[in-house]
Design an enzyme around this catalytic site. Structure first.
Site, mmCIF file in Angstrom:
data_model
loop_
_atom_site.group_PDB
_atom_site.id
_atom_site.type_symbol
_atom_site.label_atom_id
_atom_site.label_comp_id
_atom_site.label_asym_id
_atom_site.label_seq_id
_atom_site.Cartn_x
_atom_site.Cartn_y
_atom_site.Cartn_z
ATOM 1 N N CYS A 1 0.806 -1.230 0.000
ATOM 2 C CA CYS A 1 0.000 0.000 0.000
ATOM 3 C C CYS A 1 0.837 1.278 0.000
ATOM 4 O O CYS A 1 0.844 2.007 -0.985
ATOM 5 C CB CYS A 1 -0.932 0.000 1.209
ATOM 6 S SG CYS A 1 -2.129 -1.333 1.152
HETATM 7 N N1 LIG Z 1 -2.713 -5.985 1.936
HETATM 8 C C1 LIG Z 1 -3.212 -4.931 2.556
HETATM 9 O O1 LIG Z 1 -2.910 -4.688 3.703
HETATM 10 C C2 LIG Z 1 -4.192 -3.986 1.859
HETATM 11 C C3 LIG Z 1 -4.876 -3.061 2.648
HETATM 12 C C4 LIG Z 1 -5.780 -2.197 2.044
HETATM 13 C C5 LIG Z 1 -5.974 -2.246 0.674
HETATM 14 N N2 LIG Z 1 -5.278 -3.145 -0.090
HETATM 15 C C6 LIG Z 1 -5.555 -3.168 -1.523
HETATM 16 O O2 LIG Z 1 -6.344 -4.322 -1.821
HETATM 17 C C7 LIG Z 1 -5.996 -4.851 -3.105
HETATM 18 C C8 LIG Z 1 -5.594 -6.305 -2.971
HETATM 19 O O3 LIG Z 1 -4.442 -6.395 -2.152
HETATM 20 P P1 LIG Z 1 -3.997 -7.740 -1.448
HETATM 21 O O4 LIG Z 1 -2.965 -7.348 -0.442
HETATM 22 O O5 LIG Z 1 -5.159 -8.533 -0.999
HETATM 23 O O6 LIG Z 1 -3.298 -8.492 -2.686
HETATM 24 P P2 LIG Z 1 -2.882 -10.041 -2.750
HETATM 25 O O7 LIG Z 1 -1.796 -10.120 -3.754
HETATM 26 O O8 LIG Z 1 -2.659 -10.579 -1.373
HETATM 27 O O9 LIG Z 1 -4.178 -10.743 -3.307
HETATM 28 C C9 LIG Z 1 -4.684 -10.523 -4.581
HETATM 29 C C10 LIG Z 1 -5.247 -11.833 -5.091
HETATM 30 O O10 LIG Z 1 -5.819 -11.571 -6.367
HETATM 31 C C11 LIG Z 1 -5.542 -12.667 -7.199
HETATM 32 N N3 LIG Z 1 -5.698 -12.221 -8.581
HETATM 33 C C12 LIG Z 1 -4.856 -11.517 -9.353
HETATM 34 N N4 LIG Z 1 -5.413 -11.273 -10.549
HETATM 35 C C13 LIG Z 1 -6.626 -11.848 -10.530
HETATM 36 C C14 LIG Z 1 -7.670 -11.943 -11.463
HETATM 37 N N5 LIG Z 1 -7.578 -11.387 -12.669
HETATM 38 N N6 LIG Z 1 -8.785 -12.606 -11.098
HETATM 39 C C15 LIG Z 1 -8.868 -13.146 -9.867
HETATM 40 N N7 LIG Z 1 -7.921 -13.103 -8.934
HETATM 41 C C16 LIG Z 1 -6.814 -12.454 -9.271
HETATM 42 C C17 LIG Z 1 -4.135 -13.097 -6.821
HETATM 43 O O11 LIG Z 1 -3.888 -14.431 -7.191
HETATM 44 C C18 LIG Z 1 -4.202 -12.924 -5.297
HETATM 45 O O12 LIG Z 1 -4.634 -14.102 -4.650
HETATM 46 C C19 LIG Z 1 -4.901 -3.934 -3.637
HETATM 47 O O13 LIG Z 1 -5.472 -2.935 -4.432
HETATM 48 C C20 LIG Z 1 -4.327 -3.298 -2.377
HETATM 49 O O14 LIG Z 1 -3.753 -2.045 -2.650
HETATM 50 C C21 LIG Z 1 -4.414 -4.026 0.487
#
Ligand SMILES: NC(=O)c1ccc[n+]([C@@H]2O[C@H](COP(=O)([O-])OP(=O)(O)OC[C@H]3O[C@@H](n4cnc5c(N)ncnc54)[C@H](O)[C@@H]3O)[C@@H](O)[C@H]2O)c1
Length: 444
Positions: free
Chosen positions: A278
């Site tokens: 993030c």
């Molecule tokens: N990790 C955090 O603490 C956090 C906090 C707030 C917001 N976010 C936001 O949330 C979003 C996701 O982050 P995250 O940390 O969960 O990421 P992550 O990488 O842990 O998870 C994303 C998942 O999406 C899957 N994926 C990728 N492309 C895909 C597709 N086309 N169809 C289906 N699945 C698909 C991946 O395999 C993965 O399992 C980002 O935009 C991030 O900025 C994350």
């Protein structure tokens, strides 16, 4: 509610007949899918990663702070499962998108995951569906990227009447025992009032505190403000760390004293650089969009510059400390202690430890790392190091010329480290108050 289709969807949600489809089962999507399932809604989790899908369906966890028992909240319930078959999206009434939003090599938004997901959602979009984007992104993504992609496939549908679209940023703080989805207010911005109301009805099932923004753009910008606020303030204390150190003042002591002020001050802490999915990334989503409006984002760029320079600063402090005992970085044995981007999590995305490792290797140091939560380093988009976590015992620590504390995991025995290491470069103030320290400790 003006839309009769929307009114039906509201009834489906309140009677637990509305199926939730969560796309992207990572740090954000998986806890969300679990929360919806626990609330009694039927849930289908979607991911392109078959290993994750198989793990969930076998009741296994792949995220440290989510025990397998929680995954079984999904799999033990009738009507809940994970899949990589996106044709099943058609059966979902409420589609929540939680896919990654990284940066390209040139620090520009990389919307490939959102775009490929929306292409799949567009194949399935139908009357009576709500689609919510949770991925962090620049203001305008929901209206300018998602909506046209859906309408291109189904020009016969009207948003706010036939189907519904909203943005609701995720505020997940992985591993935080105090704040979770259940007690963190959820911001929602709908394309129309009905869109917001239906999204509110969904999220009310998992969190009591809803904050309605007047548009998706406001909700998108809210998330960016929150993360830019953190990035800028961390840059400020990182800069002050350097200035105060030259003056012989310990920045950690200054922050501890300043935080006793009961108003007008929020403590932020310095470190070896920014990490995670993030804070290092999100500010640049705004920087990129601001260019479209001919606006400079000097604060954001400057804070990014300061934070990105921190690994070099840490290596400089190491070089200085080694010099004092007539050693160079090249040829020295260095242990990076803690590889995750923050303490007590198993997430090494964008961790400054990668940059530290890279810089040290380029200077011909012999580098190992120890992290109880990251047994092996996996190839990333930027780095490819074949290393496994080394032990952190009295004998092993004594072998190193220096130990760099990059992440202060709670489970590490800092007394053991302090007694046995020769030199400690402490970027997290982890050695403060530790008894019996024999090593030279240099804060960085
Ligand atoms: N990790 C955090 O603490 C956090 C906090 C707030 C917001 N976010 C936001 O949330 C979003 C996701 O982050 P995250 O940390 O969960 O990421 P992550 O990488 O842990 O998870 C994303 C998942 O999406 C899957 N994926 C990728 N492309 C895909 C597709 N086309 N169809 C289906 N699945 C698909 C991946 O395999 C993965 O399992 C980002 O935009 C991030 O900025 C994350």
């Amino acid at each position: 509610m003006n839309s009769s289709i929307g009114a039906d969807l509201l009834k489906k949600i309140s009677s637990n007949r509305a199926r939730v489809g969560v796309i992207g089962l990572g740090y954000v999507g998986l806890p969300l899918a679990i929360a919806f399932a626990k609330a009694g809604l039927p849930v289908t989790g979607f991911d392109i990663d078959n290993d994750k899908v198989d793990a969930i369906n076998a009741g296994k966890s792949y995220i440290k702070h989510l025990p397998a028992a929680q995954i079984r909240e999904i799999t033990d319930r009738k009507n809940c499962s994970a899949t990589s078959d996106f044709t099943r999206l058609h059966a979902a009434d409420l589609v929540v998108i939680c896919v990654p939003t990284p940066l390209t090599e040139h620090l520009e938004p990389d919307l490939q995951y959102i775009k490929s997901t929306v292409a799949l959602v567009a194949e399935a979009v139908r009357r009576g569906q709500l689609i919510v984007l949770e991925s962090t992104t620049y203001p305008g993504t929901t209206r300018e990227v998602i909506l046209p992609a859906l309408l291109e496939k189904r020009p016969d549908l009207k948003v706010g009447k036939d189907f519904f679209l909203a943005f609701s940023p995720e505020r997940e703080d992985p591993g935080n025992p105090e704040h979770s989805l259940a007690n963190t207010p959820k911001v929602i911005g709908g394309l129309t009032k009905d869109c917001a109301e239906i999204a509110g009805a969904l999220y009310q099932r998992v969190t009591p505190n809803l904050v309605f923004a007047s548009s998706p753009e406001v909700a998108e910008a809210t998330k960016l403000l929150e993360n830019i606020f953190r990035g800028v303030n961390i840059a400020l204390v990182n800069e002050l760390k350097i200035v105060f150190d030259k003056m012989g003042i310990d920045v950690w002591e200054v922050i501890a004293a300043a935080r006793t002020k009961p108003f007008g001050f929020t403590p932020f802490y310095p470190g070896p650089g920014l990490g995670g999915h993030c804070i290092p990334i999100d500010p640049f989503y705004l920087t990129w969009k601001a260019r479209e409006y001919d606006c400079a984002t000097r604060f954001i760029e400057l804070s990014g510059e300061i934070n990105r320079a921190m690994p070099e600063y840490v290596v400089g402090r190491l070089a200085g400390a080694l010099n004092k005992v007539k050693k160079s970085v090249g040829g020295s044995k260095i242990l990076i202690l803690g590889f995750a981007y923050k303490k007590d999590v198993d997430d090494d995305r964008e961790s400054p430890s990668w940059k530290l490792l890279d810089l040290l290797k380029k200077q011909d140091a012999k580098v190992d790392y120890h992290d109880p939560f990251i047994p092996k380093l996996k190839k990333t988009r930027s780095y490819d190091f074949t290393l496994s976590s080394s032990p952190c015992t009295a004998a092993s620590v004594a072998k190193y010329d220096a130990v760099i504390i990059a992440t202060a995991h709670s489970g590490v025995d800092y007394e053991l480290v302090g007694k046995n290491a020769k030199l400690i470069i402490d970027t997290r103030n982890a050695m403060a108050g530790v008894k019996g320290v024999k090593a030279t400790v240099v804060k960085a």
